[in-house]
Design a protein around this motif. Structure first.
Motif, short mmCIF file in Angstrom:
data_model
loop_
_atom_site.label_atom_id
_atom_site.label_comp_id
_atom_site.label_asym_id
_atom_site.label_seq_id
_atom_site.Cartn_x
_atom_site.Cartn_y
_atom_site.Cartn_z
N VAL A 72 0.86 -1.18 0.00
CA VAL A 72 0.00 0.00 0.00
C VAL A 72 0.90 1.23 0.00
CG1 VAL A 72 -1.64 1.34 1.39
CG2 VAL A 72 -1.91 -1.14 1.18
N GLY A 73 0.57 2.22 -0.80
CA GLY A 73 1.36 3.45 -0.88
C GLY A 73 2.39 3.45 -1.99
N GLU A 74 2.62 2.30 -2.61
CA GLU A 74 3.57 2.26 -3.72
C GLU A 74 2.89 2.69 -5.01
OE1 GLU A 74 6.92 -0.97 -2.37
OE2 GLU A 74 5.28 -1.74 -3.57
N LEU A 75 3.69 3.19 -5.93
CA LEU A 75 3.20 3.59 -7.25
C LEU A 75 3.46 2.43 -8.20
CD1 LEU A 75 2.02 5.92 -8.96
CD2 LEU A 75 4.38 6.53 -9.52
N VAL A 96 4.92 -5.30 -14.87
CA VAL A 96 4.43 -4.58 -13.70
C VAL A 96 5.61 -4.25 -12.80
CG1 VAL A 96 2.91 -4.66 -11.69
CG2 VAL A 96 2.24 -5.84 -13.80
N GLU A 97 5.75 -2.97 -12.48
CA GLU A 97 6.78 -2.52 -11.54
C GLU A 97 6.11 -1.69 -10.46
OE1 GLU A 97 10.42 -1.99 -14.77
OE2 GLU A 97 9.33 -0.22 -14.10
N SER A 98 6.69 -1.75 -9.26
CA SER A 98 6.19 -0.87 -8.20
C SER A 98 7.35 -0.03 -7.69
CB SER A 98 5.56 -1.67 -7.06
OG SER A 98 6.54 -2.39 -6.36
N GLU A 99 7.02 1.18 -7.29
CA GLU A 99 8.03 2.11 -6.80
C GLU A 99 7.63 2.60 -5.42
OE1 GLU A 99 10.01 6.46 -7.87
OE2 GLU A 99 8.58 5.55 -9.25
N ASN A 100 8.56 2.47 -4.49
CA ASN A 100 8.38 3.08 -3.18
C ASN A 100 8.65 4.57 -3.39
OD1 ASN A 100 9.14 4.30 -0.63
ND2 ASN A 100 9.13 2.22 0.21
N GLN A 102 8.82 6.99 -1.45
CA GLN A 102 9.65 7.66 -0.45
C GLN A 102 11.13 7.38 -0.66
OE1 GLN A 102 7.69 6.07 3.05
NE2 GLN A 102 6.52 7.96 3.31
N THR A 103 11.46 6.16 -1.10
CA THR A 103 12.87 5.80 -1.29
C THR A 103 13.30 5.81 -2.75
OG1 THR A 103 12.43 3.43 -1.50
CG2 THR A 103 12.77 4.30 0.75
N GLY A 104 12.33 5.73 -3.67
CA GLY A 104 12.64 5.67 -5.09
C GLY A 104 13.01 4.27 -5.58
N VAL A 105 12.98 3.28 -4.69
CA VAL A 105 13.33 1.91 -5.07
C VAL A 105 12.22 1.32 -5.95
CG1 VAL A 105 13.74 -0.44 -4.21
CG2 VAL A 105 14.75 1.52 -3.03
#
Length: 184
Positions: A72-75, A96-100, A102-105
C-alpha cells in the motif's frame, strides 16, 4: 481513416501508473493479486485495441508469477506492448513494476502475456495490422511468443483427457502427499 498494413510496437505501447490504496489490499496488507490482474487485463486491452484499431477481447493469459509483493502506498507502473501478431490475434506483453515513492526503489513484480483477439461490432474476429520488428529486442519477443505458443499447444496435446491412462501415471503420484480412494 484507413488502417496501416504494419505498425511498430512503439505505436501501440501503453504505460499507466496508479497509486496503491488500502482499498486495493488483501487480508495480509499487500495489494490483492486479483486487482493487479484486472489492471493488467485493462492495459492489455488498451494496447491491443490501439494496435488493431478495433475492440479486442482476452483469449488467454500466459502464466502469471507474482515475483514480489506490492505494498500500500507504492506507485505501480504497467507497461504494455504488442510482442507478436497473427491474423486476428496478438500477444501483448505486460510488465508490472512498483516504486516506493519515499525511497525511489523500483521492483519488478510481475510480467505476463495476454493473447488478445480483434473483433468487429458483430463479434467476428477481424484481421489486424502486421508488426514491424525494429530491433533485436522486438525480434526476441516475437520469437519467444512463437515458442510459448508452441509449448502451450504441446501441453494441451499432452493433457488430453481422452488419452489419459491412469495406470501409466500412478508412479508419479507416489512422490506426493495424496491418498487414492477410487470407488467403482
Amino acid at each position: 481513416m484507413s488502417k496501416k498494413k504494419h505498425k511498430t510496437n512503439r505505436e501501440s505501447r501503453v504505460i499507466i501508473s496508479e497509486l496503491m490504496l488500502p482499498s486495493h489490499s488483501n487480508f495480509s496488507g499487500k495489494i490483492h493479486g486479483g486487482y493487479i490482474l484486472s489492471l493488467m487485463d485493462q492495459i492489455a486491452f488498451a494496447c491491443a485495441s490501439k494496435h488493431s484499431e478495433a475492440y479486442c477481447v482476452t483469449a488467454s493469459v500466459d502464466k502469471v508469477d507474482f515475483l514480489k509483493p506490492i505494498e500500500v502506498g507504492e506507485l505501480v507502473t504497467m507497461k504494455a506492448s504488442v510482442n507478436h501478431v497473427g491474423t486476428t490475434s496478438m500477444v501483448v506483453g505486460v510488465r508490472v513494476e512498483s516504486e516506493n515513492i519515499q525511497t525511489g526503489v523500483i521492483k519488478h513484480c510481475n510480467s505476463s502475456y495476454f493473447t488478445m483477439v480483434a473483433k468487429n461490432p458483430e463479434g467476428k474476429s477481424i484481421p489486424i495490422p502486421g508488426l514491424i520488428l525494429e530491433n533485436k529486442t522486438a525480434i526476441r519477443r516475437f520469437v519467444r511468443s512463437i515458442i510459448r505458443k508452441e509449448d502451450a499447444k504441446a501441453r494441451r496435446d499432452r493433457f488430453k483427457a481422452s488419452e489419459f491412462e491412469l495406470e501409466s501415471h500412478l508412479e508419479i503420484l507416489e512422490k506426493y502427499n495424496v491418498k487414492i480412494t477410487l470407488k467403482n
